[in-house]
Design a protein around this motif. Sequence first.
Motif, PDB file in Angstrom:
ATOM      1  N   HIS A  79      -5.711 -21.647  -4.579  1.00 12.70           N
ATOM      2  CA  HIS A  79      -6.525 -20.430  -4.526  1.00 12.70           C
ATOM      3  C   HIS A  79      -5.700 -19.158  -4.713  1.00 12.70           C
ATOM      4  N   ASN A 107     -16.405 -23.174  -5.927  1.00 15.84           N
ATOM      5  CA  ASN A 107     -16.255 -24.312  -6.831  1.00 15.84           C
ATOM      6  C   ASN A 107     -17.564 -24.634  -7.545  1.00 15.84           C
ATOM      7  N   LEU A 122     -10.924 -21.349 -13.554  1.00 17.76           N
ATOM      8  CA  LEU A 122     -11.377 -22.317 -12.560  1.00 17.76           C
ATOM      9  C   LEU A 122     -10.309 -23.370 -12.287  1.00 17.76           C
ATOM     10  N   TYR A 156      -7.134 -21.690 -10.522  1.00 16.93           N
ATOM     11  CA  TYR A 156      -7.459 -21.301  -9.148  1.00 16.93           C
ATOM     12  C   TYR A 156      -7.523 -22.524  -8.228  1.00 16.93           C
ATOM     13  N   GLY A 157      -8.024 -23.629  -8.769  1.00 16.88           N
ATOM     14  CA  GLY A 157      -8.135 -24.832  -7.952  1.00 16.88           C
ATOM     15  C   GLY A 157      -6.807 -25.509  -7.686  1.00 16.88           C
TER      16      GLY A 157
END
Length: 282
Positions: free
Chosen positions: A100, A231, A92, A95-96
Amino acid sequence: MAEPRAGQDSERDLDGHIDPNLGHQAPKHPTDEELVEVLRPELEAAEAELTDDKPAGESADERPKTTDKDFFQALGGWGALLDIGLPWIAFLIVYGVSDHDLKLALIVAIACAAAVAVLRLVRKQPLRNVLGGFVGVLISAWVANRSGNAEDVYLPGLLTNVGYGLLYLITVLIRWPLFGVLYGLITQTGTAWRRDPALLRGFSRATWVFVALFAIRLIVQVPLYLAGSLNALGIAKVGLGLPFYALALWLAYAVLRGSMPADKWDEARDHVTHLLGGGKKK
């Protein structure tokens, strides 16, 4: 013929003959204290058998007594929560912050799972939680990479929750709660727990706790997955993963303990703790 001396009658046997082996004094009868000393070993052995005590120097049970803390540690302790959740937290975050980049996030998640497995190997700790988490990360990464949709990384987890939820629910409904079945397997006591109302009630209630766990996860995460809210789905995955699993584990533990008499709980805890811990004595 001379008259027998006084006291000589005590030296005659039943036929009136004088026994040369008898002394001039009457035989001495043992006192009560002497009889008690002679019989003491037999009395102690009988008392030990009646009270299920062992002789001095031996423990009452071959297994040392365990504590509630030992039980939690045998399940993996807080380290188990780290094993399960760390790769998803890493996915998470990466990816943030990487705009992305799905492949980079998947690589980092897999690397985290592998690093935890190596750490457990080096420290000679159980790998049951690590292996389950690592396989789950690999499957999720494969699915997301094939579809190209980041939210699909959570799809295997959702399907897993559906499968586990149904399994736990069915076992409770047919009065073969999964926790009881597992208890019978790891303690090698078979189905004896089903004949004990306290054990059956306790294992049923603990299994219901995990039915609720999987149901709540699905109720929260499925709408987010269908809406493509990555998210929010990631936050829900983390929030309903580590903290929620810990809460469910504590609730199942409390329910199981509260459903049993103290002696039955101690016996069940000792069995599970030693077998999950490899039967090692402390």
